[in-house]
Design an enzyme around this catalytic site. Structure first.
Site, short mmCIF file in Angstrom:
data_model
loop_
_atom_site.label_atom_id
_atom_site.label_comp_id
_atom_site.label_asym_id
_atom_site.label_seq_id
_atom_site.Cartn_x
_atom_site.Cartn_y
_atom_site.Cartn_z
N GLU A 32 -28.84 -17.58 -36.61
CA GLU A 32 -28.54 -17.25 -38.00
C GLU A 32 -27.79 -18.35 -38.71
O GLU A 32 -27.00 -19.08 -38.14
CB GLU A 32 -27.72 -15.97 -38.03
CG GLU A 32 -28.51 -14.90 -37.33
CD GLU A 32 -28.17 -13.56 -37.82
OE1 GLU A 32 -27.28 -13.42 -38.67
OE2 GLU A 32 -28.83 -12.62 -37.36
N HIS A 37 -26.10 -15.43 -45.77
CA HIS A 37 -26.45 -15.53 -44.35
C HIS A 37 -27.87 -15.03 -44.16
O HIS A 37 -28.43 -14.35 -45.01
CB HIS A 37 -25.44 -14.82 -43.45
CG HIS A 37 -25.47 -13.33 -43.49
ND1 HIS A 37 -24.89 -12.60 -44.50
CD2 HIS A 37 -26.01 -12.43 -42.65
CE1 HIS A 37 -25.06 -11.31 -44.26
NE2 HIS A 37 -25.74 -11.17 -43.14
N HIS A 55 -30.89 -13.16 -41.78
CA HIS A 55 -31.17 -12.17 -40.74
C HIS A 55 -32.41 -12.65 -39.99
O HIS A 55 -33.31 -13.23 -40.59
CB HIS A 55 -31.44 -10.80 -41.37
CG HIS A 55 -30.20 -10.07 -41.78
ND1 HIS A 55 -30.22 -8.85 -42.41
CD2 HIS A 55 -28.89 -10.39 -41.63
CE1 HIS A 55 -28.97 -8.43 -42.63
NE2 HIS A 55 -28.15 -9.36 -42.18
N ASP A 91 -21.38 -6.86 -42.64
CA ASP A 91 -21.71 -7.58 -43.86
C ASP A 91 -20.92 -7.02 -45.04
O ASP A 91 -20.35 -7.76 -45.84
CB ASP A 91 -23.21 -7.45 -44.18
CG ASP A 91 -24.09 -8.21 -43.20
OD1 ASP A 91 -23.56 -9.04 -42.45
OD2 ASP A 91 -25.31 -7.94 -43.20
ZN ZN Z 1 -26.10 -9.48 -42.01
#
Ligand code: ZN
Length: 131
Positions: free
Chosen positions: A25, A70, A72, A83
């Site tokens: 990620e 960010h 996924h 989150d």
């Molecule tokens: Zn996330």
């Protein structure tokens, strides 16, 4: 500061970084200039699980940020509980990118996790210099 949008080049950078990091990620903080998100402060050494990426963002020192970004690993772009905790901590624009990491596979949320509009702007990047 009212955010007008995100620079297209910055969004493309985010998508590219997310794509090249997958299935790891990608995470970073969004920084704005004159109301336009033009910079991503990337986290060093982001680890492979979503929780880790987000926790690392969460633990960053008090850097002023317009929000966060960010990725996924899959198609699901819904914010996790971790989150949402991060969202409430910094800024009001939070981008989650999902596979396949193209211009249609990202969503912006506000600090409560509601989807919000983030216009993509064509911005000329200019050096600030006195002539
Ligand atoms: Zn996330």
């Amino acid at each position: 500061m009212q955010i007008k949008g995100i620079a297209r080049d910055t969004l493309d950078f985010i998508l590219e970084a997310s794509r090249s990091m997958a299935p790891e990620e990608f995470a970073g903080l969004l920084q704005e200039k004159n109301g336009i998100i033009t910079e991503v402060l990337i986290l060093p050494g982001t680890e492979s699980s979503d929780t880790n990426a987000v926790l690392r963002l969460y633990m960053m020192p008090n850097i002023k940020a317009a929000g966060s970004v960010h990725s996924h690993p899959g198609h699901n772009r819904r914010p996790s509980k971790a989150d949402l905790r991060l969202f409430s901590k910094t800024g009001n624009y939070h981008i989650i990118v999902g596979s396949p990491y193209n211009r249609q596979s990202w969503t912006c949320y506000d600090r409560e996790g509601n989807i919000r509009e983030l216009p993509v702007l064509d911005v000329e990047f200019e050096e600030e210099e006195e002539i």
